[in-house]
Design a protein around this motif. Structure first.
Motif, short mmCIF file in Angstrom:
data_model
loop_
_atom_site.label_atom_id
_atom_site.label_comp_id
_atom_site.label_asym_id
_atom_site.label_seq_id
_atom_site.Cartn_x
_atom_site.Cartn_y
_atom_site.Cartn_z
N LEU A 140 0.83 -1.21 0.00
CA LEU A 140 0.00 0.00 0.00
C LEU A 140 0.86 1.25 0.00
N LEU A 141 1.94 1.24 0.76
CA LEU A 141 2.88 2.36 0.76
C LEU A 141 3.62 2.45 -0.57
N ARG A 142 4.04 1.31 -1.06
CA ARG A 142 4.77 1.31 -2.34
C ARG A 142 3.91 1.91 -3.45
N ASP A 143 2.64 1.53 -3.49
CA ASP A 143 1.73 2.07 -4.48
C ASP A 143 1.54 3.57 -4.31
N ALA A 144 1.45 4.02 -3.06
CA ALA A 144 1.26 5.45 -2.80
C ALA A 144 2.47 6.26 -3.28
N VAL A 145 3.68 5.73 -3.08
CA VAL A 145 4.88 6.42 -3.57
C VAL A 145 4.83 6.57 -5.09
N LEU A 146 4.45 5.51 -5.78
CA LEU A 146 4.36 5.57 -7.24
C LEU A 146 3.31 6.58 -7.68
N ARG A 147 2.16 6.59 -7.00
CA ARG A 147 1.11 7.53 -7.38
C ARG A 147 1.55 8.97 -7.12
N ALA A 148 2.26 9.19 -6.02
CA ALA A 148 2.72 10.54 -5.70
C ALA A 148 3.72 11.04 -6.73
N GLU A 149 4.64 10.18 -7.12
CA GLU A 149 5.62 10.59 -8.14
C GLU A 149 4.92 10.88 -9.47
N ASP A 150 3.96 10.06 -9.82
CA ASP A 150 3.22 10.28 -11.07
C ASP A 150 2.42 11.58 -11.03
N LEU A 151 1.97 11.99 -9.84
CA LEU A 151 1.21 13.24 -9.72
C LEU A 151 2.08 14.47 -9.97
N GLY A 152 3.38 14.32 -9.77
CA GLY A 152 4.27 15.45 -9.99
C GLY A 152 4.79 16.12 -8.73
N VAL A 153 4.71 15.43 -7.57
CA VAL A 153 5.28 16.03 -6.37
C VAL A 153 6.80 16.12 -6.50
N ASP A 154 7.38 17.00 -5.73
CA ASP A 154 8.83 17.18 -5.74
C ASP A 154 9.54 16.28 -4.73
N GLY A 198 -3.47 25.01 2.40
CA GLY A 198 -4.63 25.14 1.53
C GLY A 198 -4.42 26.23 0.50
N VAL A 199 -5.18 26.12 -0.58
CA VAL A 199 -5.03 27.05 -1.70
C VAL A 199 -5.25 28.49 -1.27
N ALA A 200 -6.22 28.73 -0.39
CA ALA A 200 -6.57 30.10 -0.03
C ALA A 200 -5.44 30.82 0.69
N GLU A 201 -4.60 30.09 1.42
CA GLU A 201 -3.57 30.72 2.24
C GLU A 201 -2.16 30.53 1.70
N VAL A 238 1.98 17.96 2.22
CA VAL A 238 0.68 17.41 2.59
C VAL A 238 0.91 16.06 3.27
N GLY A 239 0.28 15.82 4.40
CA GLY A 239 0.38 14.55 5.09
C GLY A 239 -0.83 13.67 4.81
N THR A 240 -0.59 12.37 4.66
CA THR A 240 -1.68 11.42 4.47
C THR A 240 -1.26 10.06 4.99
N GLY A 241 -2.23 9.33 5.56
CA GLY A 241 -1.93 8.04 6.17
C GLY A 241 -2.66 6.88 5.52
N LEU A 270 -4.63 10.94 -2.05
CA LEU A 270 -3.76 11.99 -2.58
C LEU A 270 -4.52 13.12 -3.24
N SER A 271 -5.81 13.26 -2.93
CA SER A 271 -6.60 14.31 -3.58
C SER A 271 -6.11 15.70 -3.18
N VAL A 272 -5.76 15.90 -1.92
CA VAL A 272 -5.25 17.20 -1.49
C VAL A 272 -3.87 17.45 -2.10
N VAL A 273 -3.08 16.40 -2.23
CA VAL A 273 -1.77 16.52 -2.88
C VAL A 273 -1.95 16.99 -4.32
N ALA A 274 -2.91 16.40 -5.02
CA ALA A 274 -3.16 16.81 -6.40
C ALA A 274 -3.59 18.28 -6.47
N GLU A 275 -4.39 18.72 -5.51
CA GLU A 275 -4.80 20.12 -5.46
C GLU A 275 -3.58 21.03 -5.28
#
Length: 264
Positions: free
Chosen positions: A21-35, A216-219, A233-236, A242-247
């Motif tokens: 589950l963690l391994r998949d999340a790392v792949l998804r995060a990299e694909d989203l474009g996080v730094d 958040g976007v507003a601040e 962004v933190g997520t467990g 990763l919806s907030v990460v994508a935002e």
């Protein structure tokens, strides 16, 4: 040259009954474009079931170094007293090589008492933990300078915390990145305190990157105006939403399109 605005994600290694589950999340995060993809360095969950599923930090970072191709990786943050500092320096150098120069060495004084008592470390006091952190940072720096082969680059040191007399003094002397949990007004004040400490040790505080949790976007722009260039962004588990990460990534790309060039 202005420092780019970056987005990180902290994949908290709690409540994930399978490492996949963690391994998949790392792949998804990299694909989203996080730094940057961070984990944390605890031995038990911090929320939810205190005896729930959990995985260890640095063994995961070695796996992430092989699994990923572009993102930087690191702990937000390692507990300063959890490992012999010379060993930690060697671990960091090794993960730096495995990742081909993408490790950030995040470290702090430590605070979660259960980590200490269950694993046999002396919890001490906040003051004693910070004194130990100062001793360990000096040893880490010295050991990294002796290792063969040397790191592939200067390994960025991230220090988390906001204590004005001790923690920010360590940030001024040792850190490339300062991670703060302060609100906007407190961040501005603490940045001025940090500048004073930096001057005392002969550094320019502008060379230390400012990092905060994603507000958040507003601040977010107000924090950028205050000097922040790294948001996380933190997520467990188990879902690693990763919806907030994508935002946050969309906000970065809309406001700072130069980030897109760095991902190309």
């Amino acid at each position: 040259m202005p420092r780019p605005v970056r987005i990180g994600v902290q994949l908290q290694p709690q409540h994930a009954p399978e490492y996949q589950l963690l391994r998949d999340a790392v792949l998804r995060a990299e694909d989203l474009g996080v730094d940057i993809v961070f984990t944390w360095d605890h031995f038990y969950p911090l929320t939810g079931d205190p005896d729930g599923a959990h995985f260890e930090c640095w063994t995961m970072l070695g796996a992430w170094a092989e699994q990923t191709e572009r993102v930087e990786i690191g702990a937000l943050v390692s507990g300063g007293g959890y490992r012999n500092p010379d060993l930690l320096a060697d671990m960091a150098r090794t993960v730096d090589h495995i990742s081909r120069g993408r490790l950030i060495l995040g470290i702090g004084g430590g605070w979660f008492e259960r980590d200490y008592t269950e694993y046999g470390y002396d919890f001490g006091t906040a003051g004693s933990r910070l004194r130990l952190l100062g001793e360990y940072l000096a040893r880490i720096r010295a050991r990294i300078g002796k290792l063969n082969p040397a790191p592939t680059r200067h390994i960025p040191v991230l220090i988390g915390g906001g204590g004005e007399r001790k923690t920010l003094r360590l940030v001024a002397e040792y850190a490339d990145i300062w991670h703060s949990f302060a609100d906007l007004d407190a961040l501005r004040h603490k940045s001025r305190v940090l500048a004073g400490h930096a001057g005392d040790v002969g550094r320019d505080a502008e060379h230390i990157e400012r990092s905060v949790p994603w507000p958040g976007v507003a601040e977010a722009q107000a924090f950028v105006d205050a000097g922040v260039t790294l948001f996380t962004v933190g997520t467990g588990g188990p879902g690693y939403d990763l919806s907030v990460v994508a935002e946050a990534v969309r906000w970065r790309d809309d406001r700072f399109p130069q980030a897109l060039a760095g991902l190309a």
